[in-house]
Design a protein around this motif. Structure first.
Motif, PDB file in Angstrom:
ATOM      1  N   TYR A  97      36.909  -6.983  22.897  1.00 18.74           N
ATOM      2  CA  TYR A  97      35.995  -6.168  22.109  1.00 18.74           C
ATOM      3  C   TYR A  97      35.982  -6.722  20.688  1.00 18.74           C
ATOM      4  CZ  TYR A  97      35.713  -2.751  25.867  1.00 18.74           C
ATOM      5  OH  TYR A  97      35.475  -2.135  27.062  1.00 18.74           O
ATOM      6  N   ASN A  98      34.855  -7.199  20.251  1.00 19.45           N
ATOM      7  CA  ASN A  98      34.813  -7.850  18.941  1.00 19.45           C
ATOM      8  C   ASN A  98      33.930  -7.136  17.932  1.00 19.45           C
ATOM      9  OD1 ASN A  98      32.385  -8.458  20.047  1.00 19.45           O
ATOM     10  ND2 ASN A  98      32.719 -10.663  20.169  1.00 19.45           N
ATOM     11  N   SER A  99      33.373  -6.001  18.319  1.00 18.64           N
ATOM     12  CA  SER A  99      32.627  -5.170  17.369  1.00 18.64           C
ATOM     13  C   SER A  99      33.169  -3.761  17.467  1.00 18.64           C
ATOM     14  CB  SER A  99      31.129  -5.177  17.687  1.00 18.64           C
ATOM     15  OG  SER A  99      30.582  -6.459  17.512  1.00 18.64           O
ATOM     16  N   TRP A 100      33.469  -3.186  16.299  1.00 21.60           N
ATOM     17  CA  TRP A 100      34.085  -1.867  16.274  1.00 21.60           C
ATOM     18  C   TRP A 100      33.343  -0.953  15.316  1.00 21.60           C
ATOM     19  CZ3 TRP A 100      38.391  -0.470  19.192  1.00 21.60           C
ATOM     20  CH2 TRP A 100      38.992  -1.516  19.906  1.00 21.60           C
ATOM     21  N   GLY A 101      33.241   0.308  15.692  1.00 23.47           N
ATOM     22  CA  GLY A 101      32.717   1.323  14.791  1.00 23.47           C
ATOM     23  C   GLY A 101      33.788   1.783  13.828  1.00 23.47           C
ATOM     24  N   GLN A 102      33.419   2.688  12.941  1.00 22.85           N
ATOM     25  CA  GLN A 102      34.307   3.087  11.865  1.00 22.85           C
ATOM     26  C   GLN A 102      35.282   4.193  12.257  1.00 22.85           C
ATOM     27  OE1 GLN A 102      31.516   4.450  12.457  1.00 22.85           O
ATOM     28  NE2 GLN A 102      31.462   6.533  11.693  1.00 22.85           N
ATOM     29  N   GLY A 103      35.109   4.807  13.404  1.00 24.90           N
ATOM     30  CA  GLY A 103      36.008   5.858  13.850  1.00 24.90           C
ATOM     31  C   GLY A 103      35.520   7.242  13.464  1.00 24.90           C
ATOM     32  N   THR A 104      35.818   8.189  14.329  1.00 23.86           N
ATOM     33  CA  THR A 104      35.494   9.586  14.050  1.00 23.86           C
ATOM     34  C   THR A 104      36.698  10.437  14.463  1.00 23.86           C
ATOM     35  OG1 THR A 104      33.860  11.356  14.419  1.00 23.86           O
ATOM     36  CG2 THR A 104      34.324   9.912  16.299  1.00 23.86           C
ATOM     37  N   GLN A 105      37.074  11.360  13.593  1.00 26.10           N
ATOM     38  CA  GLN A 105      38.290  12.134  13.796  1.00 26.10           C
ATOM     39  C   GLN A 105      38.044  13.282  14.771  1.00 26.10           C
ATOM     40  OE1 GLN A 105      41.571  11.819  12.306  1.00 26.10           O
ATOM     41  NE2 GLN A 105      42.042  13.351  13.883  1.00 26.10           N
ATOM     42  N   VAL A 106      38.930  13.390  15.749  1.00 28.11           N
ATOM     43  CA  VAL A 106      38.940  14.534  16.655  1.00 28.11           C
ATOM     44  C   VAL A 106      40.284  15.227  16.511  1.00 28.11           C
ATOM     45  CG1 VAL A 106      38.933  15.276  19.062  1.00 28.11           C
ATOM     46  CG2 VAL A 106      37.337  13.496  18.294  1.00 28.11           C
ATOM     47  N   THR A 107      40.252  16.501  16.176  1.00 27.59           N
ATOM     48  CA  THR A 107      41.475  17.277  16.026  1.00 27.59           C
ATOM     49  C   THR A 107      41.399  18.490  16.945  1.00 27.59           C
ATOM     50  OG1 THR A 107      41.681  16.606  13.710  1.00 27.59           O
ATOM     51  CG2 THR A 107      42.979  18.502  14.428  1.00 27.59           C
ATOM     52  N   VAL A 108      42.405  18.618  17.797  1.00 27.18           N
ATOM     53  CA  VAL A 108      42.442  19.712  18.755  1.00 27.18           C
ATOM     54  C   VAL A 108      43.633  20.599  18.426  1.00 27.18           C
ATOM     55  CG1 VAL A 108      42.472  20.368  21.176  1.00 27.18           C
ATOM     56  CG2 VAL A 108      41.454  18.178  20.485  1.00 27.18           C
ATOM     57  N   SER A 109      43.360  21.832  18.095  1.00 24.56           N
ATOM     58  CA  SER A 109      44.440  22.769  17.759  1.00 24.56           C
ATOM     59  C   SER A 109      44.845  23.559  18.995  1.00 24.56           C
ATOM     60  CB  SER A 109      43.988  23.716  16.653  1.00 24.56           C
ATOM     61  OG  SER A 109      42.914  24.521  17.102  1.00 24.56           O
ATOM     62  N   SER A 110      46.099  23.925  19.017  1.00 22.47           N
ATOM     63  CA  SER A 110      46.624  24.662  20.183  1.00 22.47           C
ATOM     64  C   SER A 110      46.449  26.157  20.032  1.00 22.47           C
ATOM     65  CB  SER A 110      48.099  24.331  20.378  1.00 22.47           C
ATOM     66  OG  SER A 110      48.832  24.641  19.217  1.00 22.47           O
TER      67      SER A 110
ATOM     68  N   SER B 244      29.970   9.035  15.729  1.00 18.20           N
ATOM     69  CA  SER B 244      29.829  10.369  15.141  1.00 18.20           C
ATOM     70  C   SER B 244      30.191  11.416  16.186  1.00 18.20           C
ATOM     71  CB  SER B 244      28.397  10.591  14.646  1.00 18.20           C
ATOM     72  OG  SER B 244      27.479  10.501  15.724  1.00 18.20           O
ATOM     73  N   GLY B 245      30.309  12.658  15.738  1.00 18.37           N
ATOM     74  CA  GLY B 245      30.509  13.762  16.662  1.00 18.37           C
ATOM     75  C   GLY B 245      31.895  14.364  16.680  1.00 18.37           C
ATOM     76  N   GLY B 246      32.817  13.793  15.923  1.00 17.22           N
ATOM     77  CA  GLY B 246      34.159  14.346  15.886  1.00 17.22           C
ATOM     78  C   GLY B 246      34.198  15.685  15.180  1.00 17.22           C
ATOM     79  N   GLY B 247      35.350  16.336  15.241  1.00 20.89           N
ATOM     80  CA  GLY B 247      35.492  17.614  14.581  1.00 20.89           C
ATOM     81  C   GLY B 247      36.797  18.276  14.926  1.00 20.89           C
ATOM     82  N   LEU B 248      36.927  19.513  14.468  1.00 17.36           N
ATOM     83  CA  LEU B 248      38.106  20.328  14.731  1.00 17.36           C
ATOM     84  C   LEU B 248      37.745  21.374  15.776  1.00 17.36           C
ATOM     85  CD1 LEU B 248      40.949  21.407  14.085  1.00 17.36           C
ATOM     86  CD2 LEU B 248      39.914  22.713  12.206  1.00 17.36           C
ATOM     87  N   VAL B 249      38.463  21.362  16.887  1.00 28.19           N
ATOM     88  CA  VAL B 249      38.206  22.296  17.974  1.00 28.19           C
ATOM     89  C   VAL B 249      39.519  22.876  18.460  1.00 28.19           C
ATOM     90  CG1 VAL B 249      36.089  21.118  18.707  1.00 28.19           C
ATOM     91  CG2 VAL B 249      38.289  20.501  19.738  1.00 28.19           C
ATOM     92  N   GLN B 250      39.402  23.881  19.303  1.00 30.25           N
ATOM     93  CA  GLN B 250      40.587  24.475  19.915  1.00 30.25           C
ATOM     94  C   GLN B 250      40.814  23.881  21.296  1.00 30.25           C
ATOM     95  OE1 GLN B 250      39.902  28.738  19.814  1.00 30.25           O
ATOM     96  NE2 GLN B 250      40.863  28.886  17.794  1.00 30.25           N
ATOM     97  N   ALA B 251      42.030  23.980  21.748  1.00 31.79           N
ATOM     98  CA  ALA B 251      42.359  23.509  23.094  1.00 31.79           C
ATOM     99  C   ALA B 251      41.446  24.182  24.111  1.00 31.79           C
ATOM    100  CB  ALA B 251      43.818  23.801  23.406  1.00 31.79           C
TER     101      ALA B 251
END
Length: 115
Positions: free
Chosen positions: A102-115, A6-13
């Motif tokens: 690595y044999n256990s993986w989480g589902q992923g969280t999106q990180v988007t960085v805008s310029s 968890s913890g991903g999101g949309l942020v600025q550079a």
């Protein structure tokens, strides 16, 4: 072990984010933990790992910090001075210390960085 990122999101550079990955089901301290990421159209790549030592991809050294709290069964990825090229889906993963896989993986969280 089951992993929940968890913890991903949309942020600025230049901004910061902290990703978390909560583990359950097994003894967390038995595992080395890693963060990986996959950008659109690219293969998944290593970002950082925390086991007996910590390792970082060259692209994130000095900006990202991996840490773990064994009491909370959680691994973190503090990401500072984010860049647009850090945009990706970030995955946490676990492996036994006795293996390199690595044999256990989480589902992923999106990180988007805008310029």
């Amino acid at each position: 072990v089951q992993l929940q990122a968890s913890g991903g999101g949309l942020v600025q550079a230049g901004d910061s984010l902290r990703l978390s990955c909560a583990a359950s089901g097994r003894t967390f301290s038995d595992y080395a933990m890693g963060w990986f990421r996959q950008a659109p159209g690219k293969e998944r790549e290593f970002v950082a790992s925390s086991g007996r030592s910590t390792y970082y991809a060259d692209s994130v050294k000095g900006r990202f910090t991996i840490s773990r709290d064994n009491a909370k069964d959680t691994v973190y990825l503090q990401m500072n001075n984010l860049k647009p090229e850090d945009t990706a889906v970030y995955y946490c993963a676990a492996r036994y210390y006795s293996t390199n896989v690595y044999n256990s993986w989480g589902q992923g969280t999106q990180v988007t960085v805008s310029s």
